[in-house]
Scaffold this active site. Structure first.
Site, mmCIF file in Angstrom:
data_model
loop_
_atom_site.group_PDB
_atom_site.id
_atom_site.type_symbol
_atom_site.label_atom_id
_atom_site.label_comp_id
_atom_site.label_asym_id
_atom_site.label_seq_id
_atom_site.Cartn_x
_atom_site.Cartn_y
_atom_site.Cartn_z
ATOM 1 N N ASN A 34 -29.243 111.999 -49.847
ATOM 2 C CA ASN A 34 -27.923 111.312 -50.191
ATOM 3 C C ASN A 34 -27.398 112.311 -51.037
ATOM 4 O O ASN A 34 -27.514 113.019 -52.114
ATOM 5 C CB ASN A 34 -28.331 110.049 -51.280
ATOM 6 C CG ASN A 34 -27.342 109.315 -51.753
ATOM 7 O OD1 ASN A 34 -26.108 109.850 -52.110
ATOM 8 N ND2 ASN A 34 -27.344 108.043 -51.805
ATOM 9 N N HIS A 63 -23.750 112.724 -55.307
ATOM 10 C CA HIS A 63 -23.386 113.474 -56.338
ATOM 11 C C HIS A 63 -23.115 114.752 -56.460
ATOM 12 O O HIS A 63 -22.770 115.459 -57.128
ATOM 13 C CB HIS A 63 -24.801 113.151 -57.230
ATOM 14 C CG HIS A 63 -24.995 111.884 -57.715
ATOM 15 N ND1 HIS A 63 -23.896 111.015 -58.362
ATOM 16 C CD2 HIS A 63 -25.893 111.046 -57.501
ATOM 17 C CE1 HIS A 63 -24.550 109.887 -58.508
ATOM 18 N NE2 HIS A 63 -25.478 109.765 -57.932
ATOM 19 N N HIS A 82 -22.653 106.802 -50.167
ATOM 20 C CA HIS A 82 -22.284 105.520 -50.452
ATOM 21 C C HIS A 82 -20.802 105.683 -50.833
ATOM 22 O O HIS A 82 -20.300 106.304 -51.958
ATOM 23 C CB HIS A 82 -23.130 105.212 -51.698
ATOM 24 C CG HIS A 82 -22.658 103.941 -52.387
ATOM 25 N ND1 HIS A 82 -23.544 103.358 -53.157
ATOM 26 C CD2 HIS A 82 -21.991 102.861 -52.030
ATOM 27 C CE1 HIS A 82 -22.976 101.988 -53.743
ATOM 28 N NE2 HIS A 82 -22.113 101.778 -52.576
ATOM 29 N N ARG A 109 -18.169 103.852 -52.434
ATOM 30 C CA ARG A 109 -18.099 102.591 -53.292
ATOM 31 C C ARG A 109 -16.790 102.250 -53.316
ATOM 32 O O ARG A 109 -15.720 103.073 -53.014
ATOM 33 C CB ARG A 109 -18.470 103.138 -54.876
ATOM 34 C CG ARG A 109 -20.134 103.604 -54.737
ATOM 35 C CD ARG A 109 -20.401 104.092 -56.399
ATOM 36 N NE ARG A 109 -20.228 102.730 -57.122
ATOM 37 C CZ ARG A 109 -21.711 102.037 -57.449
ATOM 38 N NH1 ARG A 109 -22.827 102.458 -57.241
ATOM 39 N NH2 ARG A 109 -21.661 100.789 -57.986
ATOM 40 N N ARG A 166 -15.971 106.747 -56.951
ATOM 41 C CA ARG A 166 -16.460 107.559 -57.679
ATOM 42 C C ARG A 166 -16.892 108.762 -57.399
ATOM 43 O O ARG A 166 -16.746 109.764 -58.134
ATOM 44 C CB ARG A 166 -17.076 106.832 -58.891
ATOM 45 C CG ARG A 166 -18.493 106.433 -58.404
ATOM 46 C CD ARG A 166 -19.213 105.944 -59.611
ATOM 47 N NE ARG A 166 -18.907 104.213 -59.803
ATOM 48 C CZ ARG A 166 -19.897 103.692 -60.368
ATOM 49 N NH1 ARG A 166 -21.047 103.893 -60.628
ATOM 50 N NH2 ARG A 166 -19.517 102.392 -60.637
ATOM 51 N N GLU A 218 -23.910 104.085 -46.868
ATOM 52 C CA GLU A 218 -24.225 102.854 -47.878
ATOM 53 C C GLU A 218 -22.887 102.103 -48.108
ATOM 54 O O GLU A 218 -22.022 102.815 -48.647
ATOM 55 C CB GLU A 218 -24.867 103.292 -49.057
ATOM 56 C CG GLU A 218 -26.234 103.909 -48.929
ATOM 57 C CD GLU A 218 -26.958 104.466 -50.027
ATOM 58 O OE1 GLU A 218 -26.254 104.289 -51.230
ATOM 59 O OE2 GLU A 218 -28.034 104.888 -50.121
ATOM 60 N N THR A 258 -26.906 101.902 -58.239
ATOM 61 C CA THR A 258 -27.289 100.795 -57.872
ATOM 62 C C THR A 258 -28.490 100.136 -58.492
ATOM 63 O O THR A 258 -29.541 100.838 -58.406
ATOM 64 C CB THR A 258 -27.477 100.818 -56.221
ATOM 65 O OG1 THR A 258 -26.593 101.786 -55.794
ATOM 66 C CG2 THR A 258 -27.816 99.487 -55.735
ATOM 67 N N GLU A 310 -34.456 98.420 -46.659
ATOM 68 C CA GLU A 310 -34.922 99.533 -47.641
ATOM 69 C C GLU A 310 -35.172 99.048 -48.920
ATOM 70 O O GLU A 310 -34.460 98.314 -49.452
ATOM 71 C CB GLU A 310 -33.503 100.569 -47.826
ATOM 72 C CG GLU A 310 -33.872 101.813 -48.712
ATOM 73 C CD GLU A 310 -32.967 102.836 -48.588
ATOM 74 O OE1 GLU A 310 -32.147 102.985 -47.657
ATOM 75 O OE2 GLU A 310 -32.861 103.296 -49.752
ATOM 76 N N HIS A 361 -34.429 105.141 -54.157
ATOM 77 C CA HIS A 361 -33.917 104.941 -55.432
ATOM 78 C C HIS A 361 -34.938 105.603 -56.610
ATOM 79 O O HIS A 361 -35.906 105.088 -57.047
ATOM 80 C CB HIS A 361 -33.578 103.619 -55.790
ATOM 81 C CG HIS A 361 -32.394 103.710 -56.715
ATOM 82 N ND1 HIS A 361 -32.769 103.848 -58.153
ATOM 83 C CD2 HIS A 361 -31.231 103.687 -56.725
ATOM 84 C CE1 HIS A 361 -31.369 103.802 -58.676
ATOM 85 N NE2 HIS A 361 -30.508 103.510 -57.781
HETATM 86 N N1 PXP Z 1 -31.202 104.192 -51.316
HETATM 87 C C1 PXP Z 1 -30.162 103.559 -51.656
HETATM 88 C C2 PXP Z 1 -29.730 102.202 -50.985
HETATM 89 C C3 PXP Z 1 -29.182 103.652 -52.940
HETATM 90 O O1 PXP Z 1 -28.127 103.000 -53.131
HETATM 91 C C4 PXP Z 1 -29.638 104.977 -53.508
HETATM 92 C C5 PXP Z 1 -28.707 105.380 -54.603
HETATM 93 O O2 PXP Z 1 -27.299 105.515 -54.381
HETATM 94 C C6 PXP Z 1 -30.549 105.855 -52.973
HETATM 95 C C7 PXP Z 1 -31.222 105.328 -51.920
HETATM 96 C C8 PXP Z 1 -30.686 107.067 -53.594
HETATM 97 O O3 PXP Z 1 -31.227 107.080 -54.978
HETATM 98 P P1 PXP Z 1 -31.397 108.551 -55.876
HETATM 99 O O4 PXP Z 1 -30.124 109.053 -55.785
HETATM 100 O O5 PXP Z 1 -31.954 107.745 -57.177
HETATM 101 O O6 PXP Z 1 -32.165 109.078 -55.168
#
Ligand code: PXP
Length: 255
Positions: free
Chosen positions: A9, A12, A45, A47, A51, A72, A103, A153, A197
């Site tokens: 992901n 960030h 994602h 959003r 952001r 996402e 999330t 998921e 997550h």
């Molecule tokens: N899976 C989903 C559906 C998420 O919303 C997120 C966070 O945006 C992640 C995985 C990744 O989580 P993390 O950034 O905490 O590794």
């Protein structure tokens, strides 16, 4: 042994870019590094408040990336229109609250039942693999099945938080047992099971060792760790930890 996929992901990377505006660091460049380092897919994602990931990032990821993109998205008409326009490989429907930092929990597929059906149907009809991001709770899995989603998921954030407080506490074990039971339940329902997550180098092993989970989506920790060791190195280490945990788990089941 089923291959455990890693979805990186890159949200960030965009968070850091947006702190100053401009184009650096570029999430697409991070996606290319992830591909080289052993990621099987990229997750982003978009959003409602934009952001981190922006519309243009999604367009560039879809047109320039060779790895599958997992978008996402909240269950809104705006996001559905964007998904149908770009047709990513996969879409994961997530709950979204405007003021949350991340999330916070899974989708209430059970309580919100039919509200999600038209999103699942429209994405599926467009050939986009749909998953629902839900808590590891059997009634949420049953609801996901009823809604016709082929993939779930599991939100493993509660387990990861407890683990970081105390890896051996009863609470940590209870949260982990919920994930194991949910993964078994998904298998029994014929749902493909992913998890994500809050995963870190410390928490990834136990989750990767659950053989019916076939994809992990990991972001925040990898991007944070990249500050210290570089993105390529952080992803390679995560990949190695996942693969070792999966191989060990399979070995111990067949011994
Ligand atoms: N899976 C989903 C559906 C998420 O919303 C997120 C966070 O945006 C992640 C995985 C990744 O989580 P993390 O950034 O905490 O590794």
């Amino acid at each position: 042994m089923r291959h455990l996929r890693l979805g990186v992901n890159i949200d960030h990377v965009a968070t850091i870019r947006n702190a100053r505006g401009g184009r650096h660091p570029d999430p697409l460049r991070a996606a290319f590094v992830a591909a080289q380092a052993g990621a099987d897919g990229i997750t982003a994602h978009l959003r409602e408040d934009r952001r981190h990931i922006a519309d243009e990032d999604i367009a560039r990821l879809v047109s320039e990336l060779s790895l599958p993109l997992n978008l996402e998205m909240a269950a809104t008409d705006e996001m559905l229109e964007i998904a149908l326009r770009h047709r990513p490989h996969a879409a994961c429907i997530v709950p979204e609250k405007r003021h949350e930092l991340t999330t916070e929990g899974g989708l209430d597929a059970h309580g919100g039942s039919n509200a999600f059906k038209r999103y699942v149907d429209a994405l599926g009809e467009a050939g986009i693999r749909v998953s629902l991001f839900i808590d590891p709770d059997p009634k949420q899995l049953d609801a996901a099945k009823m809604l016709g989603a082929p993939v779930v998921e599991l939100h493993v954030g509660a387990y990861c938080e407890r683990y970081l407080e105390d890896p051996t506490s009863a609470e940590t074990k209870r949260e982990f047992a919920k994930i194991e039971a949910a993964a078994d339940h998904a298998e029994a329902l014929g749902l493909e099971c992913h998890a994500g997550h809050g995963l870190t180098f410390d928490t990834v092993g136990p989750v990767a060792g659950i053989p019916t989970i076939i994809e992990l989506n990991i972001g925040h920790f990898l991007i944070g760790e990249a500050i210290f060791s570089g993105l390529d190195s952080a992803i390679r280490r995560m990949r190695a930890l996942m693969d070792k945990a999966r191989a060990d788990a399979v070995g111990s089941r067949s011994a």
